[in-house]
Design an enzyme around this catalytic site. Sequence first.
Site: not given
Lengths: 366, 366
Positions: A224, A228
């Site tokens: 994750d 980003k």
Amino acid sequence: MASSTPKIYVAVVGVGLVGSEFINQLLAIPSSSSPFHLISLTSTTRTVFNHTHPISSSSWKSELSNSADRPDLPKLTQQLSALVSPTQKVALIDNTSSEDVAALYPTWLNAGISVITPNKKAFSGDISLYEAIVAAASKTGGGRFLNEATVGAGLPIISTLKDLVATGDKVVKIEGVFSGTMSYIFNEYSTGKPDGPAFSSVVKIAREKGYTEPHPADDLNGADVARKLTILSRVISATSPRLQSFASVETTSLIPPALENIATGDEFIARLPEFDDHFQKMRAAASSDGQVLRFVGVVDVASGQVRAGLERYPTTHPFATSLGGSDNIIMFHTERYGTRPLIVQGAGAGAAVTAMGVLGDLLKLT
Amino acid sequence: MASSTPKIYVAVVGVGLVGSEFINQLLAIPSSSSPFHLISLTSTTRTVFNHTHPISSSSWKSELSNSADRPDLPKLTQQLSALVSPTQKVALIDNTSSEDVAALYPTWLNAGISVITPNKKAFSGDISLYEAIVAAASKTGGGRFLNEATVGAGLPIISTLKDLVATGDKVVKIEGVFSGTMSYIFNEYSTGKPDGPAFSSVVKIAREKGYTEPHPADDLNGADVARKLTILSRVISATSPRLQSFASVETTSLIPPALENIATGDEFIARLPEFDDHFQKMRAAASSDGQVLRFVGVVDVASGQVRAGLERYPTTHPFATSLGGSDNIIMFHTERYGTRPLIVQGAGAGAAVTAMGVLGDLLKLT
């Protein structure tokens, strides 16, 4: 702020936690000051489309659940494309985390439909999809693509970075705690003291509180954060090496190798205590140097390195003193900001703040 | 980001530190990707206007200094109004701190000219000017009014607050260190220890470093903070009592009453040591409670109170641990962000970051 804003038709794909909250926030804008007309909803099993009688706040759930129509994104594309005109805008809000939906962004943008999304898949995935989106959004008559909520949810992260880049500042380094889950885990686990709760117990509690994915490995693998970082890197791609995909980020997973292929979250949690000593050694070593452990993401423009992993910070550093709960904190080190970075901090996950980030993007179309 | 953006003519009034930096940043945007045409400059003594041969980065200073034309804002208004059309936008950048220039905003906005400014005078001054600006910017065909750089310079403060309000979040309280000067003074003066440098010596050094106005009383009176609070309060005026003017802010000046009417900065600095004991007592009292002194601004929406003054914070509070240099830090306490506020921090003054805030607003017109 001109009141003559053209009508903006809005179609929502994905009506889960974030999607539902987004719809409620959108429909809470007083209709007297709202240029938005919610004309379509699509869940995994049903769809509604009605551009002559926009959907209202009291009825959207029942309209969708009473619909006999199955999801049909190609048909939706045709219906929405037909509404695009110089006096009418159309925005598609993708509140899913689906790669299949993300793959349709270029089609929509080319048709003049703006795409707004908290879905990280498109901008952090394969470079060809990223480039197709940028090309479609740049062409005359193309829709706009906005994805503020992909990083930090409602926090102004992408817009701030875009402004820094567009106004000619030189980004030196971006450094932050980008995962609310990782933030919570290490704020609890590593406070600067040599001891504390076992790592496995902190992860277990985080899971029970709903801060982790059902399978905590999906947070602890760092993917994750890597996604980003990829999104941010691409915003500054003119000055830093463009990443081929999120897999190019040097990601140091926290999953012990022996637990790499555990099928269920329950089993993972049951076996994690075997590795408490491993984490305790790192905590104690950091503490003896006056430091804490934080799982951070770094985009180092000078070296071209983009990495996600566990790093140490002094107990006097804002990542140690200022952080709490499941906050995100992001530092922008730039030429203009000199030795003291621009910092944005706050909740970076949760339906209400994520939906707000999406709605904030939609408001930019007015 | 469609490449078919209409041409945007830009006129700059005020070419001092911020104005010059703004012009340099604007002209550094590659012309291939810039919709902007810089067509007019106005200083206190001269003006140039040439919409057929836009001003270039190499020549702007000489073009202005060689001009024989005196400043004539009514004439500029006519010239700019004539350029507004459905395919051409016009933006006037007010980089002055003049009330006289601010008084012209409604005229320009009514003519369809967008106004972008770091000048606090308009939005923090009399309510009638504020309302005339809002009315003109809201009407069909009116220009846009953007003033991000009035609070926190290049930091995303006003845009963040606007997004919170527009998406339906409820602002509970805004609390921050809004003055770079006050930030520097108290970061140096009050660190949590009972003793330290004399207050007068910190102010003297701040003045020598150029962090204060020539007359430090112009910072210590708190009026700059009161103006910024007024601007923020008006952004949330739908939910909080609208202020009649910046004088309505409950401002606690730091100027000792005996020094209220000292004419010069030099004399003020010479006499300030008489009051070192007064400040030392406050520092020691705060320290004995584990607190520091910070000059903050607070917009308390629940109570309707807006105040600027010296307050105490625990040494563990971000205003004590995270702040340094002449940073601004602003906390937005809202319903959606719950117990942990959204925080923005960084340099809130200086020509480069102020000009960036202005240019960021201009980019919103594309």
